[in-house]
Design an enzyme around this catalytic site. Structure first.
Site, short mmCIF file in Angstrom:
data_model
loop_
_atom_site.label_atom_id
_atom_site.label_comp_id
_atom_site.label_asym_id
_atom_site.label_seq_id
_atom_site.Cartn_x
_atom_site.Cartn_y
_atom_site.Cartn_z
NE ARG A 129 40.17 40.97 41.18
CZ ARG A 129 39.95 42.25 40.88
NH1 ARG A 129 40.83 42.92 40.23
NH2 ARG A 129 38.82 42.85 41.19
CB SER A 149 46.50 39.80 36.17
OG SER A 149 46.02 40.80 35.31
CD GLU A 186 44.17 38.01 39.30
OE1 GLU A 186 44.66 39.16 39.25
OE2 GLU A 186 43.33 37.59 38.49
#
Ligand code: FAD
Length: 377
Positions: free
Chosen positions: A170, A252, A369
C-alpha cells in the site's frame, strides 16, 4: 463544487475550482497550466482513497477523466519474471482516467490474467500505482511495467519503469514524496487460455482458495475468479454500491502495521502475523515509536492484522462515538464509513479514537491508508 460529491466517503467541503480534462493532451495542458499558477492543486480520480477536509480545497482540483485502453504488443517472449513462465504476454497502455475495474473486466473478457484478483477495487487506473493497489493475493506491481509520468519538478513527461517506483505494501514513492501526474500505465498480462478456458494467475490468498474450493497455487477460470472476488467484496461492503451504506468509505482506513519481530513477540500469541517480503521492510514503522524512522534493518519484520488489533482493543463492527455519524463498518473492521451526512471531522475523530485505543492496548500506532487532504490524524 462540493468535494463530498466527488469522494466515496462523501466528505469534503467546496473546491475553489474543479477542472475535468477528458483527453491526454487536455490533461497535460490543464495540469501544466495549474502548476504554473503556483496555487495549490489536487489530482483526483474516483475519490475513493482520500479524506478531504470540511473546509474544502482552496486551489484547483483536476479530475482525471481520460479514457483509453490500447494493446501495444503481443509477445511470446517472457519479459518479466513470473512463477508461470511460458504463457504468452500482452502489453496494454491504459490512460489514467480509465476506471480500474473496467480495465480488469476488459482483461478478463480477453482472457488475460494477472489483475483478476483486483476486481472491484474502485477508482481510476492512474491512482492505482499511488498505493500499489492490492487485494486477494495480487498487487498492481506484479503486472505494472511502467508509468508515463508528468513530473512536477521538471515539467517533463517521463517513462518510469515499475521497479523505480518503490512499490510496496500500500505504498510507493508517488504516495510519499515524488509529485506529479500519472498519465498512463503500461501493464503486462498473460494470455492464459491457449486450448482451453483462460485461467487466472496462481491463487495466493487463503480465503479466496477456500471459497473457490481449490488450493493455494491452483488456477481457475478467470471469470469464476472475478465473480468470486466480487461476491466476497460485496459481502464485506467493499464494493461500491449506493444502496450499501457500508460501502460509503475509503476502503480500509488503516494499513496492516509492519513491526519488528522483536516487538511482535511481546504481543499476545493469538495476534495474527505474517513475515514480510523484503520490499515491504521499509514502508511502515508503527512500532509505537516515532513514525517514519526505519526499524533496525537486520531485524526481521512482520505484518500484523490491523483488524485484529482494533477488535481486541475493544472496538467492534458498527461502533460509533456518541452522536457521531461516522462508524466502523458493520461488515469490515478496517473500514470507517459515513452513515449519513457525516463530516470529515467526525471521520477523523473516530479514526483518532481507534488509533488511541490500539496504541494504549498494544503500543502500535495505526497508519491511515487514504491520502489526507487538509486533515491530519
Ligand atoms: C469500497 C472500497 C474498497 C476498496 N478496496 C481496496 C482494495 O481492496 N485494495 C486497495 O489497494 N485499495 C482499495 N480501496 C482504495 C481505493 O479504491 C484505491 O486506492 C484506488 O486506487 C484509488 O483510486 P481513485 O482514483 O479513487 O484515487 P483518488 O482517491 O481520487 O486519489 C487517491 C490519491 O491518488 C492521487 N491521484 C489520483 N489520480 C492520480 C493521477 N492520475 N496521478 C497522480 N496522482 C493521482 C490523488 O491525488 C490522491 O493522492 C478501496 C476503496 C473503497 C471505497
Amino acid at each position: 463544487m462540493k468535494l463530498s460529491d466527488l469522494t466515496t466517503l462523501h466528505v469534503g467541503g467546496d473546491a475553489a475550482d474543479v477542472l475535468e480534462p477528458t483527453t491526454r493532451d487536455e490533461l497535460l495542458a490543464v495540469v501544466r497550466d495549474t502548476w504554473a499558477t503556483g496555487d495549490d492543486w489536487l489530482l483526483l480520480g474516483g475519490g475513493s482513497n482520500v479524506v478531504v477536509s470540511d473546509d474544502g480545497f482552496d486551489g484547483a482540483v483536476v479530475r482525471v477523466l481520460t479514457r483509453g485502453i490500447e494493446r501495444v504488443t503481443a509477445d511470446t517472449a517472457a519479459t518479466r519474471p513470473s512463477a508461470y513462465l511460458g504463457d504468452r504476454r500482452v502489453r496494454l497502455t491504459v490512460q489514467a482516467g480509465e476506471p480500474w475495474d473496467g480495465v480488469v473486466d476488459y482483461a478478463i473478457q480477453n482472457g488475460w490474467a494477472g489483475i483478476e484478483a483486483l476486481s472491484g477495487i474502485p477508482g481510476s487506473s492512474g491512482a492505482a500505482p499511488i498505493q500499489n493497489i492490492g487485494a486477494y493475493g495480487q498487487e498492481l506491481g506484479s503486472s505494472l511495467v511502467a508509468i508515463e509520468f508528468l513530473d512536477y519538478l521538471s515539467g517533463e513527461t517521463l517513462r518510469i519503469p515499475a521497479p523505480e517506483l518503490g512499490l510496496g505494501y500500500r505504498t510507493s514513492l508517488l504516495k510519499h514524496g515524488r509529485q506529479g501526474l500519472v498519465v498512463s500505465l503500461e501493464l503486462e498480462l498473460l494470455e492464459g487460455g491457449v486450448g482451453g478456458p483462460a485461467l487466472s494467475a496462481p491463487i495466493a490468498y487463503e480465503q479466496l482458495a477456500t471459497t473457490l474450493g481449490v488450493r493455494i497455487g491452483d488456477r481457475v477460470p478467470l471469470d469464476e475468479l472475478r465473480s468470486t472476488v466480487l461476491a466476497l467484496r460485496a459481502s464485506k461492503g467493499m464494493l461500491l454500491d449506493p444502496s450499501d451504506r457500508d460501502s460509503y468509505s475509503a476502503g480500509s482506513f488503516f494499513t496492516n502495521p509492519i513491526v519488528s519481530e522483536n516487538f511482535a513477540r511481546r504481543l499476545p500469541a493469538a495476534a495474527p502475523r505474517w513475515p514480510t517480503s523484503p520490499e515491504e521492510r521499509d514502508v511502515s514503522v508503527p512500532l509505537g515509536e516515532t513514525p517514519g524512522l526505519p526499524a533496525a534493518s537486520c531485524e526481521y519484520q512482520v505484518k500484523l492484522s490491523a483488524a485484529w488489533l482494533i477488535e481486541k482493543a475493544g472496538i467492534s463492527r458498527g461502533f460509533a462515538l456518541p452522536g457521531s455519524r461516522a462508524a466502523v463498518s458493520s461488515r469490515h473492521t478496517l473500514a470507517l464509513i459515513n452513515t449519513g451526512e457525516a463530516t470529515a471531522d467526525e471521520i477523523v475523530q473516530l479514526a483518532r479514537f481507534v488509533q488511541t485505543l490500539v496504541f494504549a492496548e498494544f503500543g502500535v500506532r495505526l497508519q491511515p491508508e487514504p491520502v489526507l487532504v487538509g486533515v491530519s490524524l
